[in-house]
Design an enzyme around this catalytic site. Structure first.
Site, mmCIF file in Angstrom:
data_model
loop_
_atom_site.group_PDB
_atom_site.id
_atom_site.type_symbol
_atom_site.label_atom_id
_atom_site.label_comp_id
_atom_site.label_asym_id
_atom_site.label_seq_id
_atom_site.Cartn_x
_atom_site.Cartn_y
_atom_site.Cartn_z
ATOM 1 C CG ASP A 47 -1.849 1.193 1.180
ATOM 2 O OD1 ASP A 47 -2.804 1.135 0.375
ATOM 3 O OD2 ASP A 47 -1.618 2.202 1.888
ATOM 4 C CE1 TYR A 52 0.310 7.853 2.984
ATOM 5 C CE2 TYR A 52 0.807 5.622 2.301
ATOM 6 C CZ TYR A 52 -0.076 6.541 2.826
ATOM 7 O OH TYR A 52 -1.338 6.146 3.187
ATOM 8 C CE LYS A 81 -3.709 4.612 0.285
ATOM 9 N NZ LYS A 81 -2.362 4.588 0.870
ATOM 10 C CG HIS A 114 -4.740 9.603 0.056
ATOM 11 N ND1 HIS A 114 -3.378 9.520 -0.028
ATOM 12 C CD2 HIS A 114 -5.036 9.207 1.316
ATOM 13 C CE1 HIS A 114 -2.874 9.080 1.108
ATOM 14 N NE2 HIS A 114 -3.864 8.895 1.948
HETATM 15 N N1 LIG Z 1 -5.801 5.951 3.182
HETATM 16 C C1 LIG Z 1 -5.397 6.644 4.227
HETATM 17 O O1 LIG Z 1 -5.781 7.803 4.431
HETATM 18 C C2 LIG Z 1 -4.457 6.008 5.175
HETATM 19 C C3 LIG Z 1 -3.790 4.868 4.819
HETATM 20 N N2 LIG Z 1 -2.914 4.270 5.696
HETATM 21 C C4 LIG Z 1 -2.208 3.061 5.240
HETATM 22 O O2 LIG Z 1 -2.346 2.042 6.239
HETATM 23 C C5 LIG Z 1 -1.058 1.616 6.667
HETATM 24 C C6 LIG Z 1 -1.080 1.143 8.114
HETATM 25 O O3 LIG Z 1 -1.490 2.158 8.989
HETATM 26 P P1 LIG Z 1 -0.500 2.977 9.949
HETATM 27 O O4 LIG Z 1 -1.214 4.228 10.295
HETATM 28 O O5 LIG Z 1 0.832 3.067 9.330
HETATM 29 O O6 LIG Z 1 -0.414 2.156 11.296
HETATM 30 P P2 LIG Z 1 -0.457 0.659 11.822
HETATM 31 O O7 LIG Z 1 -1.704 0.543 12.610
HETATM 32 O O8 LIG Z 1 -0.168 -0.297 10.760
HETATM 33 O O9 LIG Z 1 0.749 0.715 12.868
HETATM 34 C C7 LIG Z 1 2.077 0.877 12.460
HETATM 35 C C8 LIG Z 1 2.931 0.980 13.707
HETATM 36 O O10 LIG Z 1 2.847 -0.241 14.453
HETATM 37 C C9 LIG Z 1 4.154 -0.752 14.671
HETATM 38 N N3 LIG Z 1 4.056 -2.231 14.558
HETATM 39 C C10 LIG Z 1 3.885 -2.965 13.434
HETATM 40 N N4 LIG Z 1 3.805 -4.270 13.713
HETATM 41 C C11 LIG Z 1 3.947 -4.383 15.045
HETATM 42 C C12 LIG Z 1 3.980 -5.485 15.932
HETATM 43 N N5 LIG Z 1 3.827 -6.729 15.491
HETATM 44 N N6 LIG Z 1 4.155 -5.242 17.262
HETATM 45 C C13 LIG Z 1 4.288 -3.975 17.708
HETATM 46 N N7 LIG Z 1 4.271 -2.880 16.918
HETATM 47 C C14 LIG Z 1 4.098 -3.083 15.596
HETATM 48 C C15 LIG Z 1 5.025 -0.139 13.598
HETATM 49 O O11 LIG Z 1 6.365 -0.058 14.057
HETATM 50 P P3 LIG Z 1 7.666 -0.338 13.122
HETATM 51 O O12 LIG Z 1 7.377 0.129 11.743
HETATM 52 O O13 LIG Z 1 8.708 0.484 13.818
HETATM 53 O O14 LIG Z 1 7.923 -1.809 13.215
HETATM 54 C C16 LIG Z 1 4.399 1.237 13.488
HETATM 55 O O15 LIG Z 1 4.852 2.061 14.533
HETATM 56 C C17 LIG Z 1 -0.199 2.859 6.414
HETATM 57 O O16 LIG Z 1 1.173 2.603 6.517
HETATM 58 C C18 LIG Z 1 -0.706 3.282 5.060
HETATM 59 O O17 LIG Z 1 -0.154 2.447 4.055
HETATM 60 C C19 LIG Z 1 -2.762 4.755 6.960
HETATM 61 C C20 LIG Z 1 -3.397 5.896 7.365
HETATM 62 C C21 LIG Z 1 -4.282 6.646 6.489
HETATM 63 C C1 LIG Z 2 -1.478 8.414 6.138
HETATM 64 C C2 LIG Z 2 -2.438 8.913 5.173
HETATM 65 O O1 LIG Z 2 -2.652 8.266 4.190
HETATM 66 C C3 LIG Z 2 -3.102 10.111 5.421
HETATM 67 C C4 LIG Z 2 -2.991 10.760 6.736
HETATM 68 O O2 LIG Z 2 -3.785 10.590 4.559
#
Ligand SMILES: NC(=O)C1=CN([C@@H]2O[C@H](COP(=O)(O)OP(=O)(O)OC[C@H]3O[C@@H](n4cnc5c(N)ncnc54)[C@H](OP(=O)(O)O)[C@@H]3O)[C@@H](O)[C@H]2O)C=CC1
Ligand SMILES: CC(=O)C(C)=O
Length: 319
Positions: A47, A52, A81, A114
């Site tokens: 994704d 980003y 996106k 997005h």
């Molecule tokens: N369409 C939109 O508007 C949005 C889309 N997204 C998408 O969704 C994805 C996921 O959401 P996101 O907000 O990043 O957050 P997540 O809920 O996926 O959480 C990510 C965090 O959790 C930590 N983590 C991952 N796996 C573990 C584990 N097994 N144990 C403990 N901690 C863990 C990561 O740390 P580390 O990386 O340090 O391991 C990071 O700090 C985004 O990256 C993006 O691609 C997100 C927000 C908005």
């Molecule tokens: C993380 C993301 O996709 C946002 C905030 O739009």
């Protein structure tokens, strides 16, 4: 190399792996290795998003793995996106081409709008602000943007199109005008905001939910000390301990077992592997129902700087 990740079928008959790797906040210096590690353990779905700022580095990993024969392009599922400053129909194709160039791909598997709200175009910033620091809006209608997205499918630049952060009313408007239906609505979803009503509405119309921030996004830039941490919730910990899994694995499985695509982000090799190791168990109906009761309208991705935009999805509508 074959992957054991199951797939869901979209309303256009194309398939998508139910589990993908999120890449928001994955630093350019970390994301190439993270994507390579993910491919090695079996991830095929990634994704991405223009906003980003790391698509080039994702592309380096994809190219490396394709060129080395570890995966074939057709076995990968790559999403990106369209950012809010590019909603004007004449800008859509140009920024998609930049994304394709950055990712070093000929086509995307999925391209999403997005957010429904548009920001001022061609201001040289993805978050254009005035002299007072106020975000500058555009009044481009997302339905006009959608019609342009449909052209991208017809021209073979993207296989599927969808939306992200759209509410029910906004989806209804898209569906009324669409000749190609959105395949997914990518929205925030986790036990504190399970999106039951929007999920039901989408599913009744053949639109699959993709759950973002499924682990509660603990690294979100606006997180404040003392805010509840989903990954440390004692009720989830009790379920995880009982079934011998981690809380993260329960959170990922919760989405898969309710028919949702899920895209947890990690740049840590061991977590990337552990988050993928969820295909040897399922949650019981009782555990899913219990987790459903943890909902507390706990939204963590509100895009609040655009809250007074008329198309902001979380302003007036219940869902
Ligand atoms: N369409 C939109 O508007 C949005 C889309 N997204 C998408 O969704 C994805 C996921 O959401 P996101 O907000 O990043 O957050 P997540 O809920 O996926 O959480 C990510 C965090 O959790 C930590 N983590 C991952 N796996 C573990 C584990 N097994 N144990 C403990 N901690 C863990 C990561 O740390 P580390 O990386 O340090 O391991 C990071 O700090 C985004 O990256 C993006 O691609 C997100 C927000 C908005
Ligand atoms: C993380 C993301 O996709 C946002 C905030 O739009």
């Amino acid at each position: 190399m074959a992957s054991r990740v199951p797939k869901v079928r979209f309303n256009n008959n194309l398939e998508c792996p139910v589990l993908g790797l999120g890449t928001w906040k994955s630093k350019p210096g970390e994301v190439t290795q993270a994507v390579k590690d993910a491919i090695d353990v079996g991830y095929r779905h990634f994704d991405c998003a223009y906003v980003y700022g790391n698509e080039k580095e994702v592309g380096v990993a994809l190219t490396d793995k394709i060129n080395s024969g570890a995966v074939r392009r057709e076995d990968l599922f790559i999403t990106s996106k369209l950012w809010n400053t590019f909603h004007r129909p004449d800008l859509v194709r140009g920024v998609l081409n930049t994304t394709l160039k950055n990712l070093n791909l000929q086509y995307l598997d999925l391209y999403l709008i997005h957010w429904p709200q548009a920001y001022k175009e061609e201001a040289g910033s993805l978050f254009p602000v005035d002299a007072n620091g106020k975000l500058q809006f555009s009044n481009v209608d997302f339905v006009d943007t959608w019609k342009e997205m449909e052209g991208l499918v017809r021209d073979g630049l993207v296989r599927s199109i969808g939306v992200s952060n759209f509410n029910r009313r906004q989806l209804e408007r898209v569906l009324q005008a669409a000749t190609i239906k959105p395949v997914t609505n990518q929205i925030e979803s986790h036990p504190y905001l399970n999106q039951k009503r929007l999920k039901a509405f989408c599913e009744e119309r053949g639109i699959i939910i993709t759950a973002y921030s499924p682990l509660g996004s603990p690294d979100r830039p606006w997180a404040k000390p003392g805010e509840p941490l989903l990954l440390e919730d004692p009720k989830l910990k009790a379920i995880a301990d009982r079934i011998g899994k981690s809380v993260a694995q329960v959170l990922i499985r919760y989405q898969i077992d309710r028919g949702t695509i899920v895209i947890p982000k990690s740049v840590t090799k061991s977590r990337i592997a552990a988050n993928f190791d969820v295909f040897d168990f399922t949650l019981s109906k009782e555990d899913i129902a219990l987790i459903d009761t943890f909902d507390c309208n706990g939204r963590i991705c509100p895009e609040s700087s655009a809250f007074d935009h008329p198309d902001h999805p979380f302003r007036n509508d219940e869902y």
